[in-house]
Scaffold this active site. Sequence first.
Site, PDB file in Angstrom:
ATOM      1  N   CYS A  27       0.726  -1.456  -0.021  1.00 38.51           N
ATOM      2  CA  CYS A  27      -0.042   0.153  -0.089  1.00 38.51           C
ATOM      3  C   CYS A  27       0.907   1.275  -0.052  1.00 38.51           C
ATOM      4  O   CYS A  27       1.997   1.059  -0.591  1.00 38.51           O
ATOM      5  CB  CYS A  27      -0.915  -0.314   1.012  1.00 38.51           C
ATOM      6  N   HIS A 619       7.600   4.285 -15.226  1.00 37.20           N
ATOM      7  CA  HIS A 619       6.719   3.604 -14.501  1.00 37.20           C
ATOM      8  C   HIS A 619       5.361   4.038 -15.161  1.00 37.20           C
ATOM      9  O   HIS A 619       4.827   4.784 -15.340  1.00 37.20           O
ATOM     10  CB  HIS A 619       6.530   4.411 -13.358  1.00 37.20           C
TER      11      HIS A 619
END
Length: 700
Positions: A27, A619
């Site tokens: 997370c 990314h």
Amino acid sequence: MATTTSTPEAILDAVGGAENIIHFTHCATRLRFELKDASGIDKAAVEAIPGVMGAVPQSGDRYQIVIGGAVQSVYDEINSLPAMKSHGGSSSDSEQSDADVKAAARAKARGKNALVDAFFEYLSDSFRPLLPVLLGASLIIAGLAVLDSLGVINASDPNLTAADKPAAQVFAEAMYKSVFHFLPIMVAYNAAKKLNIDPWVGAAVMAALMTPQYLELNKAMGATCTHNAALDKDLCVAHIAGVPMQLNDYSGQVFVPLMMVAILALVYKGLARIIPANVQMVFVPFFSFIIMMPVTAFLIGPAGIWVGTGLGSGLAWLNTSAPIVFAIVIPLLYPFLVPLGLHWPLNAIMLANISSLGYDFIQGPMGSWNFACFGATAGVLVLAIRDKDKVMRQTASGALAAGLFGGISEPSLYGIHLRFKRIYPRLLAGCLVGGLITGIGGGIKASTFVFSSLLSIPVFTPMALYVIAIAAAFATSMSLIILTDYRSKEEKAEALAAVAAADAATSSAPVEADEEADAAAATDAVEEGDRTAKAPTPKPALVPGAVTEIASPLKATTMDLDKVPDPVFSSGAVGQGVGLEPEGDVIVTAPADGTVVVAPSSGHAFGITLDNGVEILIHVGLDTVNLEGKGFDVKVSQGDRVSEGQELVRVDRSVIEQAGYPLTTPVLITNTASFASVEVVGGDSVEPGEALIKVIAPEA
């Protein structure tokens, strides 16, 4: 003692190796492991790994390791380790071994606890992404409260209308109410994302109950309104095709979206199984709407209102019947709830209280816990300064600033308090003192939801009682830490020895350097051919003053890095660069010749060390790691040599968009510190191979 084991390798070893991992994700701050057997993990050993802020064992062989802001990069590095790649990456989808079967049996046996963990993870992940906007809104509220206490404006009288206030004040109230009014939509989005369905479908279902048309149903033909004494407000009912629908104001509600999305997930996934894939984009949302919007309006919405009101009324009864007990129990409970993420239900009740009562009575006593926590951190900081412990001084000073001015306790908890067993008893003493003062004083109310910090003090009434309570809690914990220390004798001796060793190493460095220089000179004298030995030639981009341009890896429009909706990237913590919004077919290529150093099986990120000396990270999308490779056709692996223009990955745009993840692609120079400047030179739109980023090496 020197070691060549990296942080990712040490973490993987600590959890029992890749073969012990069933599922691995993360997370915002934590690595989350589902393991075959977590019983053999040494918590102290995990927390001793450099870069690890804390470890949180859970039931059902689940384990969390707190990393902080660098969690994404550590997660990627672990996934790219050879052991993980050979074992199949972050999740085990292969045929189950005997160990897998046994692990599944253990998980089944512990099913009740695992379900509880999953429930609280659902709550946590539905609220956690909203913390920054809640914090920002609470600071606006705090500013208005300060102006109200100084007599500049009147922000405390609920009977005033917009016509009675200056326009500037009305607009400022709109600024913070943008968060609290539409909070149900935001919670629905995050909850749907957590349950792996289209988050915009969840948001749209909740938004249907907040439209002007829904709010005007009380004026429709046949609608009736009656006064409810328990809630002290009118309840209206509209008749839809002869069926009564209770009308409610859902602004600020959180139980309703949480309940709705849990049911929506079953409907959405069921529809996805029976509707052909080529028309799912249209008909899955359509049928989800026509099923869930009426179900929410007729059943889930009213039920959620009554759940929140009922829980709030129960706590209100305790607060009225035994205010001292209530004021003491709340701050003593929070130190155990927050580390496990079990405090979210209470936060939800606070929001429900404000929505139904117009105030909250939990946040006042909760402030004693926050400031006892910050006081303990302040005590640790005082001792760290005294002992010249540079590492702990940096940790404590950052945690204290985050606490006092942001109301955030996690840096203190995970960075310090959960690491030293002696801290909690002293922290609890501060909670007890603050809670006792609150209870004796008759309780404290908050006019809105805020984070307990120095800036939000004016929100609480009576403010003088709140200040006395939190000051006493802070001073008690801080004094006890300073007087009795937060470390055992062994821990203190070890810390002082480490400081002494660091000082010794620093003071001896110049001498060692001189000795090495003398040894080198002697070697040169003996080996005549090496007298003119030269340093290795730097790579082209690292030559002093060199200017190097990096090409775009895909066709896209550009955006400033600080506009990328992910704080890890937008802050520049990973490196400077640019955000790209892909256009058309998403084909990511190598910007120059180099070696692939990061290429997780999920295909969402690629780290390349270019031959010219630039280290680059591409990314692909945000949070797309959660797709675990779905929609990504990866063309390269870690360790591969790539040429300029060579394909790294092809991405199925429809899969990513249907899952609700943005395709925003940060392109970052991860060795930014090696350059004097990193500049974006691409225009508003770039083609693959066009100049995108320029790096300039520092002058000699």
